[in-house]
Design a protein around this motif. Structure first.
Motif, PDB file in Angstrom:
ATOM      1  N   ALA A   1       0.738  -1.104   0.009  1.00  0.00           N
ATOM      2  CA  ALA A   1       0.148   0.094   0.173  1.00  0.00           C
ATOM      3  C   ALA A   1       0.879   1.184  -0.012  1.00  0.00           C
ATOM      4  O   ALA A   1       0.759   2.301  -0.914  1.00  0.00           O
ATOM      5  N   MET A   2       1.903   1.410   0.679  1.00  0.00           N
ATOM      6  CA  MET A   2       2.992   2.486   0.701  1.00  0.00           C
ATOM      7  C   MET A   2       3.475   2.455  -0.522  1.00  0.00           C
ATOM      8  O   MET A   2       3.573   3.701  -1.020  1.00  0.00           O
ATOM      9  N   MET A   3       3.923   1.558  -1.190  1.00  0.00           N
ATOM     10  CA  MET A   3       4.585   1.647  -2.643  1.00  0.00           C
ATOM     11  C   MET A   3       3.594   2.028  -3.576  1.00  0.00           C
ATOM     12  O   MET A   3       3.835   2.879  -4.278  1.00  0.00           O
ATOM     13  N   ALA A   4       2.285   1.614  -3.540  1.00  0.00           N
ATOM     14  CA  ALA A   4       1.306   2.182  -4.549  1.00  0.00           C
ATOM     15  C   ALA A   4       1.145   3.555  -4.332  1.00  0.00           C
ATOM     16  O   ALA A   4       0.918   4.331  -5.221  1.00  0.00           O
ATOM     17  N   ALA A   5       0.999   4.162  -3.068  1.00  0.00           N
ATOM     18  CA  ALA A   5       0.659   5.513  -3.108  1.00  0.00           C
ATOM     19  C   ALA A   5       1.888   6.405  -3.294  1.00  0.00           C
ATOM     20  O   ALA A   5       1.756   7.366  -4.065  1.00  0.00           O
TER      21      ALA A   5
END
Length: 192
Positions: free
Chosen positions: A101-105
């Motif tokens: 989720a952090m990478m996608a954001a």
């Protein structure tokens, strides 16, 4: 940086790596500080935000994945390079629950502390994909954004307890869909 400050920073990162691996990316900064044996103010002096702490933890791994892609671009076949890189990226996502989720954001946010490392991984994957496409082993109707989306989607899925045991099978399904012209591709064969 003073020796004691370097020691504190190193201790915080070591503990944070273990805690995040154990409990996922939602662990509290206060818990990390407590387990590292430092005050919350000390942790925040080194890492003023949660994202800054995760940047320090994750950037090393992401940068290593980008470097591995660079190394593989000319050392092994295009499809093997893409396949092994894809597997390593999914394994990395599994090792840090919540990182996907952090990478996608971060991927779409140039102000994010993780943006540069995510962009390097995205670019590396896109180059590996393009090379496989040029050799005719990867489907031609996708690009680096599609590859990154598939990796993050798969990373999310295998982060879920109900899918974790099927991670290898899911990686195989996705990579078989990407590398459609790979010799020995058994896409379509039933797997239990």
């Amino acid at each position: 940086m003073r020796a004691d400050a370097k020691k504190n920073r190193s201790q915080i990162l070591t503990v944070a790596r273990d805690v995040v691996t154990e409990h996922g990316a939602d662990v509290s900064m206060r818990d990390i500080a407590r387990r590292a044996g430092v005050g919350l103010a000390t942790l925040l002096r080194h890492f003023p935000t949660r994202e800054a702490l995760f940047e320090a933890l994750l950037c090393t791994n992401l940068d290593a994945l980008a470097q591995k892609a660079d190394d593989r671009e000319t050392s092994i076949s295009a499809d093997d390079a893409l396949l092994s890189w894809f597997r390593e990226l999914v394994a990395f996502a599994q090792s840090y629950r919540g990182v996907v989720a952090m990478m996608a954001a971060a991927h779409a946010n140039p102000d994010s502390a993780l943006y540069a490392s995510c962009a390097a991984v995205h670019s590396a994957g896109a180059r590996l994909l393009l090379r496989a496409q040029e050799e005719g082993t990867a489907r031609a109707d996708m690009n680096g954004d599609d590859l990154f989306a598939l990796v993050t989607a798969l990373g999310w899925a295998v982060d879920q307890p109900s899918f974790a045991s099927r991670a290898d099978h899911l990686v195989h399904l996705i990579t078989s869909a990407i590398l459609t012209n790979r010799p020995g591709n058994d896409a379509g064969k039933a797997t239990p």
